[in-house]
Scaffold this active site. Structure first.
Site, mmCIF file in Angstrom:
data_model
loop_
_atom_site.group_PDB
_atom_site.id
_atom_site.type_symbol
_atom_site.label_atom_id
_atom_site.label_comp_id
_atom_site.label_asym_id
_atom_site.label_seq_id
_atom_site.Cartn_x
_atom_site.Cartn_y
_atom_site.Cartn_z
ATOM 1 N N MET A 13 -65.887 -57.385 -84.966
ATOM 2 C CA MET A 13 -65.887 -56.033 -86.202
ATOM 3 C C MET A 13 -64.626 -54.865 -85.668
ATOM 4 O O MET A 13 -64.636 -54.545 -84.141
ATOM 5 C CB MET A 13 -66.964 -54.974 -85.696
ATOM 6 C CG MET A 13 -68.635 -55.979 -86.591
ATOM 7 S SD MET A 13 -70.305 -55.234 -85.977
ATOM 8 C CE MET A 13 -70.525 -56.029 -84.043
ATOM 9 N N MET A 14 -63.677 -55.364 -86.429
ATOM 10 C CA MET A 14 -62.865 -53.651 -86.557
ATOM 11 C C MET A 14 -62.986 -52.425 -85.576
ATOM 12 O O MET A 14 -63.930 -51.864 -86.285
ATOM 13 C CB MET A 14 -61.677 -53.838 -87.295
ATOM 14 C CG MET A 14 -60.578 -54.459 -87.901
ATOM 15 S SD MET A 14 -59.656 -54.023 -88.917
ATOM 16 C CE MET A 14 -60.344 -55.245 -90.163
ATOM 17 N N GLN A 65 -59.690 -63.858 -83.854
ATOM 18 C CA GLN A 65 -59.951 -63.850 -85.151
ATOM 19 C C GLN A 65 -58.781 -63.257 -86.613
ATOM 20 O O GLN A 65 -58.704 -62.077 -85.763
ATOM 21 C CB GLN A 65 -61.452 -63.426 -86.045
ATOM 22 C CG GLN A 65 -60.807 -63.169 -87.421
ATOM 23 C CD GLN A 65 -62.569 -62.411 -88.474
ATOM 24 O OE1 GLN A 65 -62.111 -61.664 -88.391
ATOM 25 N NE2 GLN A 65 -62.864 -62.584 -88.958
ATOM 26 N N CYS A 95 -63.444 -59.822 -95.214
ATOM 27 C CA CYS A 95 -63.173 -58.693 -94.985
ATOM 28 C C CYS A 95 -62.598 -57.730 -96.845
ATOM 29 O O CYS A 95 -62.131 -58.759 -97.212
ATOM 30 C CB CYS A 95 -61.789 -58.229 -94.438
ATOM 31 S SG CYS A 95 -61.829 -56.856 -93.904
#
Ligand SMILES: Cc1cc2nc3c(=O)[nH]c(=O)nc-3n(C[C@H](O)[C@H](O)[C@H](O)COP(=O)(O)O)c2cc1C
Length: 326
Positions: A13-14, A65, A95
């Site tokens: 999760m960015m 990732q 994404c």
């Protein structure tokens, strides 16, 4: 079922699953597989590597990732990641943000399974750690029954045997990235069918799993689960993972907090701002007496210039009565 390495994963999760967050999560579970935020291949190749992908060996096992769609650049970035010590390299095919679409990677690659296969082949040839894929079930008007199978076929032909599947489409036209995590309907049954058709693959299901009870039910049908938002927002749930899914002694939340205090006290002198670390703790005591005051104290004070360990200790002091001895 395949091996247990992907039985329980915390999603990439960015802006959320940065290295500090992952240390907190690792203190809560020794067995969950953790993922970095997505980093583009170009950033890994050209950017400040230590800042972008540096991590503490304590976080292991942790997967890097990557985002991108140029096989040679992805191979180079994967090699750099493997040299840093990551236990797995994962390619983002899920994404949906505009920024990502313009770069021709992320979810829009669901339309280009052969290109993804080429990327995977190049990455796999460059590293000895596993290369895995995180994808959607399709985008826009694609038929997921066709699109997902085409993606899996191209990737398995290139050597991938582990897939994390976010069990909903991304609608690239008209929905924001946030809406794309909630609005397109979930199709868990498709993911279960994919597992039944491909028993040799390791299939990890993702999307909308809200509790460990739900996670356990999915595990009857697939090899593993990947939890995103709920794990971040209520990280104490991670303290039950080792006992429940791996038959191991569970760490206590209070011990994890002690460990994190120690980590914070080591990182502050290196110049890491207090809030960069404490922001990941805001949901930790959800439901416990004093949790609101804990959260408020941190929110109001941890961002102040020069904020030190005492801010965290004072916040912990609001928790009663079983709080950790700070
Ligand atoms: C703040 C945020 C950032 C995200 N960043 C990424 C990312 O960098 N790479 C990725 O593959 N997915 C990303 N996702 C999607 C999650 O990995 C996951 O697929 C999605 O949240 C659905 O799982 P959940 O319902 O358990 O949250 C992000 C999600 C959130 C909430």
């Amino acid at each position: 079922m395949n091996g247990s390495s992907h039985r329980f994963c915390v999603a990439p999760m960015m802006d959320w699953t940065d290295r500090h967050c992952r240390v907190l999560h690792r203190l809560l579970t020794t067995r969950a597989l953790l993922y970095t935020e997505m980093v583009t291949a170009e950033a890994v190749i050209r950017g400040d590597r230590e800042r972008l992908i540096g991590f503490d060996p304590f976080e292991q096992p942790v997967a890097l990732q990557l985002g991108g769609s140029e096989p040679l650049r992805l191979a180079e970035a994967a090699r750099i990641g493997a040299d840093f010590g990551y236990s797995e390299i994962n390619l983002n095919v899920g994404c949906p943000s505009d920024r990502v679409q313009s770069g021709r990677f992320g979810a829009c690659l669901m339309r280009e399974p052969n290109l993804v296969g080429d990327c995977i082949a190049a990455m796999s040839a460059a590293v000895s750690v596993p290369v895995t894929v995180k994808c959607r079930i399709g985008v826009d008007d694609q038929d997921p029954e066709v699109a997902l199978r085409a993606m899996l076929a191209a990737c398995t032909a290139a050597g991938v045997d582990t897939f994390a599947i976010h069990a909903r489409k991304a609608w690239l036209e008209g929905l924001s990235p946030k809406e794309n995590r909630d609005v397109p309907p979930l199709d868990y049954e498709l993911v279960y069918r994919i597992k039944r058709e491909n028993p040799a693959l390791s299939i990890v299901i993702n999307g909308g799993i809200e509790s460990l009870d739900e996670a356990e039910r999915h595990m009857e049908k697939v090899d593993g689960v990947m939890l995103g938002r709920v794990a971040y927002q209520s990280p104490a749930m991670l303290a039950e993972v080792d006992a429940r899914f791996f038959g191991e002694a569970p760490p206590s939340v209070d011990d994890a907090v002690e460990g994190y205090l120690d980590y914070v006290s080591r990182k502050l002198p290196e110049g890491v701002p207090l809030n960069a670390m404490t922001r990941h703790m805001l949901g930790l005591f959800h439901g416990r007496p004093g949790a609101r005051l804990f959260r408020r104290h941190l929110s109001e004070n941890a961002t102040k210039r020069g904020a030190g360990l005492s801010v965290l200790r004072d916040a912990l002091a609001f928790l009663a009565p079983t709080r950790v001895a700070a």
